[in-house]
Design a protein around this motif. Structure first.
Motif, PDB file in Angstrom:
ATOM      1  N   LYS A   1      34.968  45.808  34.622  1.00  0.00           N
ATOM      2  CA  LYS A   1      35.262  44.389  34.792  1.00  0.00           C
ATOM      3  C   LYS A   1      36.704  44.288  35.252  1.00  0.00           C
ATOM      4  CE  LYS A   1      32.301  42.849  30.995  1.00  0.00           C
ATOM      5  NZ  LYS A   1      32.282  42.151  29.701  1.00  0.00           N
ATOM      6  N   TYR A   2      37.000  43.274  36.044  1.00  0.00           N
ATOM      7  CA  TYR A   2      38.380  43.102  36.475  1.00  0.00           C
ATOM      8  C   TYR A   2      38.726  41.632  36.601  1.00  0.00           C
ATOM      9  CZ  TYR A   2      36.245  42.599  41.115  1.00  0.00           C
ATOM     10  OH  TYR A   2      35.474  42.206  42.165  1.00  0.00           O
ATOM     11  N   GLN A   3      39.996  41.345  36.410  1.00  0.00           N
ATOM     12  CA  GLN A   3      40.494  39.971  36.472  1.00  0.00           C
ATOM     13  C   GLN A   3      41.832  39.980  37.204  1.00  0.00           C
ATOM     14  OE1 GLN A   3      41.471  38.374  32.660  1.00  0.00           O
ATOM     15  NE2 GLN A   3      42.112  36.410  33.454  1.00  0.00           N
ATOM     16  N   PRO A   4      41.901  39.352  38.384  1.00  0.00           N
ATOM     17  CA  PRO A   4      43.197  39.258  39.071  1.00  0.00           C
ATOM     18  C   PRO A   4      44.183  38.464  38.220  1.00  0.00           C
ATOM     19  CG  PRO A   4      41.391  38.734  40.568  1.00  0.00           C
ATOM     20  CD  PRO A   4      40.814  38.786  39.183  1.00  0.00           C
ATOM     21  N   ILE A   5      45.376  38.995  38.047  1.00  0.00           N
ATOM     22  CA  ILE A   5      46.426  38.335  37.281  1.00  0.00           C
ATOM     23  C   ILE A   5      47.367  37.600  38.240  1.00  0.00           C
ATOM     24  CG2 ILE A   5      48.324  38.668  35.628  1.00  0.00           C
ATOM     25  CD1 ILE A   5      45.594  39.340  34.462  1.00  0.00           C
ATOM     26  N   SER A   6      47.699  38.256  39.350  1.00  0.00           N
ATOM     27  CA  SER A   6      48.550  37.671  40.382  1.00  0.00           C
ATOM     28  C   SER A   6      48.201  38.356  41.700  1.00  0.00           C
ATOM     29  CB  SER A   6      50.035  37.864  40.033  1.00  0.00           C
ATOM     30  OG  SER A   6      50.367  39.236  40.064  1.00  0.00           O
ATOM     31  N   ALA A   7      48.999  38.118  42.741  1.00  0.00           N
ATOM     32  CA  ALA A   7      48.709  38.707  44.056  1.00  0.00           C
ATOM     33  C   ALA A   7      48.939  40.216  44.089  1.00  0.00           C
ATOM     34  CB  ALA A   7      49.554  38.031  45.138  1.00  0.00           C
ATOM     35  N   ASP A   8      49.588  40.767  43.055  1.00  0.00           N
ATOM     36  CA  ASP A   8      49.819  42.219  43.057  1.00  0.00           C
ATOM     37  C   ASP A   8      49.477  42.892  41.728  1.00  0.00           C
ATOM     38  OD1 ASP A   8      51.870  41.141  41.577  1.00  0.00           O
ATOM     39  OD2 ASP A   8      53.455  42.314  42.524  1.00  0.00           O
ATOM     40  N   VAL A   9      48.739  42.196  40.855  1.00  0.00           N
ATOM     41  CA  VAL A   9      48.355  42.767  39.565  1.00  0.00           C
ATOM     42  C   VAL A   9      46.910  42.381  39.254  1.00  0.00           C
ATOM     43  CG1 VAL A   9      48.817  42.803  37.075  1.00  0.00           C
ATOM     44  CG2 VAL A   9      50.719  42.650  38.678  1.00  0.00           C
ATOM     45  N   VAL A  10      46.133  43.361  38.783  1.00  0.00           N
ATOM     46  CA  VAL A  10      44.765  43.102  38.342  1.00  0.00           C
ATOM     47  C   VAL A  10      44.556  43.818  37.017  1.00  0.00           C
ATOM     48  CG1 VAL A  10      43.799  45.044  39.648  1.00  0.00           C
ATOM     49  CG2 VAL A  10      42.330  43.138  39.064  1.00  0.00           C
ATOM     50  N   ARG A  11      43.823  43.196  36.090  1.00  0.00           N
ATOM     51  CA  ARG A  11      43.506  43.827  34.809  1.00  0.00           C
ATOM     52  C   ARG A  11      42.102  44.391  34.906  1.00  0.00           C
ATOM     53  NH1 ARG A  11      45.433  43.627  29.672  1.00  0.00           N
ATOM     54  NH2 ARG A  11      46.877  41.974  30.217  1.00  0.00           N
ATOM     55  N   VAL A  12      41.968  45.694  34.640  1.00  0.00           N
ATOM     56  CA  VAL A  12      40.692  46.388  34.785  1.00  0.00           C
ATOM     57  C   VAL A  12      40.232  46.890  33.423  1.00  0.00           C
ATOM     58  CG1 VAL A  12      39.502  48.300  35.908  1.00  0.00           C
ATOM     59  CG2 VAL A  12      41.353  47.121  37.107  1.00  0.00           C
ATOM     60  N   THR A  13      38.987  46.603  33.072  1.00  0.00           N
ATOM     61  CA  THR A  13      38.398  47.061  31.818  1.00  0.00           C
ATOM     62  C   THR A  13      37.263  48.020  32.142  1.00  0.00           C
ATOM     63  OG1 THR A  13      38.900  44.912  30.848  1.00  0.00           O
ATOM     64  CG2 THR A  13      37.379  46.317  29.641  1.00  0.00           C
ATOM     65  N   VAL A  14      37.344  49.243  31.607  1.00  0.00           N
ATOM     66  CA  VAL A  14      36.325  50.257  31.880  1.00  0.00           C
ATOM     67  C   VAL A  14      35.439  50.531  30.681  1.00  0.00           C
ATOM     68  CG1 VAL A  14      37.631  51.373  33.707  1.00  0.00           C
ATOM     69  CG2 VAL A  14      37.941  52.141  31.359  1.00  0.00           C
ATOM     70  N   GLY A  15      35.607  49.785  29.595  1.00  0.00           N
ATOM     71  CA  GLY A  15      34.785  49.996  28.408  1.00  0.00           C
ATOM     72  C   GLY A  15      35.448  50.944  27.429  1.00  0.00           C
ATOM     73  N   VAL A  16      34.670  51.533  26.566  1.00  0.00           N
ATOM     74  CA  VAL A  16      35.207  52.418  25.535  1.00  0.00           C
ATOM     75  C   VAL A  16      35.629  53.732  26.179  1.00  0.00           C
ATOM     76  CG1 VAL A  16      34.702  53.610  23.393  1.00  0.00           C
ATOM     77  CG2 VAL A  16      33.753  51.357  23.795  1.00  0.00           C
ATOM     78  N   THR A  17      36.851  54.145  25.919  1.00  0.00           N
ATOM     79  CA  THR A  17      37.376  55.386  26.499  1.00  0.00           C
ATOM     80  C   THR A  17      37.724  56.367  25.402  1.00  0.00           C
ATOM     81  OG1 THR A  17      39.596  54.438  26.511  1.00  0.00           O
ATOM     82  CG2 THR A  17      38.315  54.238  28.541  1.00  0.00           C
ATOM     83  N   ALA A  18      37.828  57.621  25.779  1.00  0.00           N
ATOM     84  CA  ALA A  18      38.209  58.674  24.840  1.00  0.00           C
ATOM     85  C   ALA A  18      39.470  59.360  25.340  1.00  0.00           C
ATOM     86  CB  ALA A  18      37.078  59.687  24.694  1.00  0.00           C
TER      87      ALA A  18
END
Length: 85
Positions: free
Chosen positions: A57-74
């Motif tokens: 999942k991803y959410q643009p924060i600004s024109a040069d930043v995006v927040r990316v969620t990849v789920g549970v990580t190890a």
């Protein structure tokens, strides 16, 4: 734009590719230079071994930043996060 993140459970490792494992649920803040909020994000797990495209999942924060969620990580997982704009 592409960013490689290595999941660790340290607080900081002094590099731009660092990402603590807790951020798997919260999302990784990825900077890019595409100058747009209209982006598409692809996440590849284990890019140097057997590359596995994974749902993210991803959410643009600004024109040069995006927040990316990849789920549970190890710990010690490696991801290539590719931002297309």
């Amino acid at each position: 734009a592409k960013c490689r993140i290595t999941i660790t459970n340290a607080t900081d490792d002094g590099t731009s590719n660092f990402a603590p494992d807790i951020q798997g649920a919260n999302g990784y803040v990825i900077k890019h230079n595409l100058n747009t909020s209209s982006v598409y994000v692809v996440a590849i797990k284990d890019p140097d071994g057997t590359p596995i495209p994974i749902f993210c999942k991803y959410q643009p924060i600004s024109a040069d930043v995006v927040r990316v969620t990849v789920g549970v990580t190890a710990d010690d997982e490696v991801y290539d996060i590719i931002v297309i704009g």
